[in-house]
Design an enzyme around this catalytic site. Structure first.
Site, PDB file in Angstrom:
ATOM      1  N   ASN A 188       0.802  -1.225   0.000  1.00  0.00           N
ATOM      2  CA  ASN A 188       0.000   0.000   0.000  1.00  0.00           C
ATOM      3  C   ASN A 188       0.833   1.272   0.000  1.00  0.00           C
ATOM      4  O   ASN A 188       0.339   2.337  -0.386  1.00  0.00           O
ATOM      5  CB  ASN A 188      -0.916  -0.070   1.249  1.00  0.00           C
ATOM      6  CG  ASN A 188      -1.501   1.255   1.641  1.00  0.00           C
ATOM      7  OD1 ASN A 188      -2.432   1.733   1.013  1.00  0.00           O
ATOM      8  ND2 ASN A 188      -0.945   1.880   2.685  1.00  0.00           N
TER       9      ASN A 188
ATOM     10  N   SER B 245      -5.252   3.306  -7.606  1.00  0.00           N
ATOM     11  CA  SER B 245      -5.951   4.591  -7.499  1.00  0.00           C
ATOM     12  C   SER B 245      -6.937   4.686  -8.650  1.00  0.00           C
ATOM     13  O   SER B 245      -6.731   4.063  -9.706  1.00  0.00           O
ATOM     14  CB  SER B 245      -4.950   5.735  -7.610  1.00  0.00           C
ATOM     15  OG  SER B 245      -5.613   6.961  -7.838  1.00  0.00           O
TER      16      SER B 245
ATOM     17  N   TYR C  59       2.475  10.295 -11.083  1.00  0.00           N
ATOM     18  CA  TYR C  59       1.621   9.521 -10.171  1.00  0.00           C
ATOM     19  C   TYR C  59       0.582   8.733 -10.963  1.00  0.00           C
ATOM     20  O   TYR C  59       0.370   7.533 -10.735  1.00  0.00           O
ATOM     21  CB  TYR C  59       0.922  10.464  -9.185  1.00  0.00           C
ATOM     22  CG  TYR C  59       0.023   9.768  -8.188  1.00  0.00           C
ATOM     23  CD1 TYR C  59       0.533   9.247  -7.000  1.00  0.00           C
ATOM     24  CD2 TYR C  59      -1.340   9.610  -8.434  1.00  0.00           C
ATOM     25  CE1 TYR C  59      -0.284   8.603  -6.083  1.00  0.00           C
ATOM     26  CE2 TYR C  59      -2.169   8.969  -7.520  1.00  0.00           C
ATOM     27  CZ  TYR C  59      -1.639   8.470  -6.345  1.00  0.00           C
ATOM     28  OH  TYR C  59      -2.457   7.827  -5.442  1.00  0.00           O
TER      29      TYR C  59
ATOM     30  N   LYS D 273       0.207   4.562 -11.196  1.00  0.00           N
ATOM     31  CA  LYS D 273      -0.960   3.781 -10.804  1.00  0.00           C
ATOM     32  C   LYS D 273      -1.500   2.971 -11.991  1.00  0.00           C
ATOM     33  O   LYS D 273      -2.004   1.854 -11.818  1.00  0.00           O
ATOM     34  CB  LYS D 273      -2.032   4.694 -10.206  1.00  0.00           C
ATOM     35  CG  LYS D 273      -1.594   5.349  -8.895  1.00  0.00           C
ATOM     36  CD  LYS D 273      -1.253   4.328  -7.820  1.00  0.00           C
ATOM     37  CE  LYS D 273      -0.912   4.965  -6.483  1.00  0.00           C
ATOM     38  NZ  LYS D 273      -0.633   3.979  -5.428  1.00  0.00           N
TER      39      LYS D 273
ATOM     40  N   THR E  57      -6.186  11.638   3.705  1.00  0.00           N
ATOM     41  CA  THR E  57      -5.062  10.979   4.382  1.00  0.00           C
ATOM     42  C   THR E  57      -3.936  12.016   4.476  1.00  0.00           C
ATOM     43  O   THR E  57      -4.152  13.202   4.235  1.00  0.00           O
ATOM     44  CB  THR E  57      -4.597   9.751   3.579  1.00  0.00           C
ATOM     45  OG1 THR E  57      -4.035  10.225   2.346  1.00  0.00           O
ATOM     46  CG2 THR E  57      -5.748   8.794   3.277  1.00  0.00           C
TER      47      THR E  57
HETATM   48  N1  LIG Z   1      -5.128   9.725  -0.396  1.00  0.00           N
HETATM   49  C1  LIG Z   1      -5.509   9.675  -1.656  1.00  0.00           C
HETATM   50  O1  LIG Z   1      -6.097  10.615  -2.195  1.00  0.00           O
HETATM   51  C2  LIG Z   1      -5.232   8.422  -2.437  1.00  0.00           C
HETATM   52  C3  LIG Z   1      -6.051   8.100  -3.520  1.00  0.00           C
HETATM   53  C4  LIG Z   1      -5.799   6.948  -4.250  1.00  0.00           C
HETATM   54  C5  LIG Z   1      -4.757   6.123  -3.889  1.00  0.00           C
HETATM   55  N2  LIG Z   1      -3.964   6.462  -2.818  1.00  0.00           N
HETATM   56  C6  LIG Z   1      -2.875   5.549  -2.476  1.00  0.00           C
HETATM   57  O2  LIG Z   1      -3.061   5.068  -1.169  1.00  0.00           O
HETATM   58  C7  LIG Z   1      -1.795   4.592  -0.679  1.00  0.00           C
HETATM   59  C8  LIG Z   1      -1.625   5.030   0.756  1.00  0.00           C
HETATM   60  O3  LIG Z   1      -1.532   6.427   0.786  1.00  0.00           O
HETATM   61  P1  LIG Z   1      -2.366   7.324   1.800  1.00  0.00           P
HETATM   62  O4  LIG Z   1      -3.271   8.154   1.002  1.00  0.00           O
HETATM   63  O5  LIG Z   1      -2.905   6.499   2.893  1.00  0.00           O
HETATM   64  O6  LIG Z   1      -1.200   8.319   2.274  1.00  0.00           O
HETATM   65  P2  LIG Z   1      -0.458   8.554   3.655  1.00  0.00           P
HETATM   66  O7  LIG Z   1       0.618   9.510   3.334  1.00  0.00           O
HETATM   67  O8  LIG Z   1      -1.449   8.924   4.715  1.00  0.00           O
HETATM   68  O9  LIG Z   1       0.165   7.140   4.016  1.00  0.00           O
HETATM   69  C9  LIG Z   1       1.208   6.604   3.245  1.00  0.00           C
HETATM   70  C10 LIG Z   1       2.245   5.974   4.167  1.00  0.00           C
HETATM   71  O10 LIG Z   1       3.228   5.374   3.334  1.00  0.00           O
HETATM   72  C11 LIG Z   1       4.505   5.635   3.895  1.00  0.00           C
HETATM   73  N3  LIG Z   1       5.511   5.574   2.850  1.00  0.00           N
HETATM   74  C12 LIG Z   1       5.687   6.434   1.813  1.00  0.00           C
HETATM   75  N4  LIG Z   1       6.747   6.070   1.092  1.00  0.00           N
HETATM   76  C13 LIG Z   1       7.249   4.961   1.676  1.00  0.00           C
HETATM   77  C14 LIG Z   1       8.355   4.128   1.391  1.00  0.00           C
HETATM   78  N5  LIG Z   1       9.184   4.373   0.362  1.00  0.00           N
HETATM   79  N6  LIG Z   1       8.586   3.062   2.187  1.00  0.00           N
HETATM   80  C15 LIG Z   1       7.783   2.815   3.253  1.00  0.00           C
HETATM   81  N7  LIG Z   1       6.741   3.584   3.599  1.00  0.00           N
HETATM   82  C16 LIG Z   1       6.476   4.642   2.803  1.00  0.00           C
HETATM   83  C17 LIG Z   1       4.385   7.021   4.499  1.00  0.00           C
HETATM   84  O11 LIG Z   1       5.384   7.253   5.496  1.00  0.00           O
HETATM   85  C18 LIG Z   1       2.963   6.998   5.049  1.00  0.00           C
HETATM   86  O12 LIG Z   1       2.933   6.583   6.404  1.00  0.00           O
HETATM   87  C19 LIG Z   1      -0.754   5.131  -1.645  1.00  0.00           C
HETATM   88  O13 LIG Z   1      -0.339   4.089  -2.500  1.00  0.00           O
HETATM   89  C20 LIG Z   1      -1.504   6.175  -2.422  1.00  0.00           C
HETATM   90  O14 LIG Z   1      -0.975   6.389  -3.697  1.00  0.00           O
HETATM   91  C21 LIG Z   1      -4.190   7.585  -2.092  1.00  0.00           C
END
Ligand SMILES: NC(=O)c1ccc[n+]([C@@H]2O[C@H](COP(=O)([O-])OP(=O)(O)OC[C@H]3O[C@@H](n4cnc5c(N)ncnc54)[C@H](O)[C@@H]3O)[C@@H](O)[C@H]2O)c1
Length: 272
Positions: free
Chosen positions: A95, A160, A174, A178, A209
């Site tokens: 994730n 995503s 990005y 995805k 988030t």
């Molecule tokens: N929030 C959105 O709008 C959204 C929408 C679609 C998809 N996503 C995807 O959801 C996933 C989780 O993101 P989120 O929105 O919960 O964000 P978030 O920033 O709240 O959480 C992401 C976590 O990943 C950790 N992280 C980042 N790079 C890392 C690495 N190289 N190694 C280990 N840990 C790492 C960060 O420290 C953080 O704790 C991501 O893949 C993101 O692309 C997010």
């Protein structure tokens, strides 16, 4: 089968990357609440400690490991340790991901010269592809030997809605990262099906988030993005939990190479 057995993750060993925040933390909470042995992996040690404490305050115990998913040895060690402590890896939620910076339009509709394709920084592209694609590949590579050895496994990748639709406010790197994950999931689902390992994707829409500096937690930004979402709100971290429990449990035993959109209808077209 009764519904509590159909969706059971009790006693399963689950590993979550990006587990300190957002979707990963919500997933960790849900899996732990439902009896899984959870290991949260994250590169942010402070956030990881705070996450474990917030779960402990709710009576939930999880293991943690600090690792950057782009470091092959680091992520392999974290996953090997989780497997050793919990008797294998039944569920992997790959994730962890990062933003690729702003899109080609600014929120007032104007074009920022710096974010037009001819001026985009290659470093930003390389970083987002490294974390969002190669980080997921390295995470899966680390878990698969354990899953093959035990004869089963569930891999769930956070993609995503940007894998399906183009974006104006989200950086191109990005979006492409995805889109790559979408096909990675199908390709690996095919390769690993013979080993009783399923590979599926959850594709959220914009969510409150901490990604991109937590911009979706800003009510003004959330309001702007909600205009493009038929359900008129951005996602909350907990919105992915239903899809995750489906992919992690007996309910999805015959489902692989699939994607569940958790996007309030964002890919459907313009909101009313
Ligand atoms: N929030 C959105 O709008 C959204 C929408 C679609 C998809 N996503 C995807 O959801 C996933 C989780 O993101 P989120 O929105 O919960 O964000 P978030 O920033 O709240 O959480 C992401 C976590 O990943 C950790 N992280 C980042 N790079 C890392 C690495 N190289 N190694 C280990 N840990 C790492 C960060 O420290 C953080 O704790 C991501 O893949 C993101 O692309 C997010």
């Amino acid at each position: 089968m009764k519904i509590d057995q159909l969706f059971s993750v009790s006693g399963k060993s689950a590993v979550i990357t990006g587990g300190a925040s957002g979707f990963g933390l919500a997933a960790g909470r849900a899996l732990a609440m439902n009896g899984a042995d959870v290991t949260l992996i994250d590169m942010n040690a402070d956030a990881l400690a705070a996450a474990a404490k917030s779960l402990a305050d709710d009576g939930l115990t999880v293991a943690t490991a600090v690792a950057d998913v782009t470091g092959k040895e680091a992520i392999r060690k974290a996953i090997d340790d989780a497997a050793a402590c919990c008797g294998g890896i039944d569920i992997l939620f790959a994730n962890a991901g990062i933003s690729g910076g702003p899109g080609f339009l600014q929120t007032d509709g104007s074009r920022n010269p710096a974010t037009q394709i001819e001026n985009q920084s290659n470093e930003v592209w390389e970083k987002v592809l490294d974390v969002n694609v190669m980080g997921i590949v390295k995470t899966i590579q680390s878990a698969v030997p354990h899953m093959k050895k035990q004869g089963h496994g569930r891999i769930v990748v956070t993609s995503s809605c940007s894998a399906t639709k183009t974006e104006v406010f989200v950086g191109s790197g990005y979006v492409i990262s995805k889109a790559a994950l979408g096909h990675l999931v199908r390709q690996l689902a095919h390769e690993l099906a013979a080993f009783n390992i399923t590979v599926n994707a959850i594709s959220p829409g914009p969510a409150a988030t901490n990604i991109a500096g937590g911009r979706m937690k800003d009510p003004e930004a959330a309001k702007l993005f909600s205009r493009y979402i038929p359900m008129h709100r951005v996602a909350q971290p907990e919105d992915v939990v239903g899809a995750l429990l489906f992919f992690a449990s007996p309910a999805s035993a015959y489902v692989t190479g699939a994607e569940i959109l958790v996007d309030g209808g964002a890919v459907l077209g313009i909101a009313d």
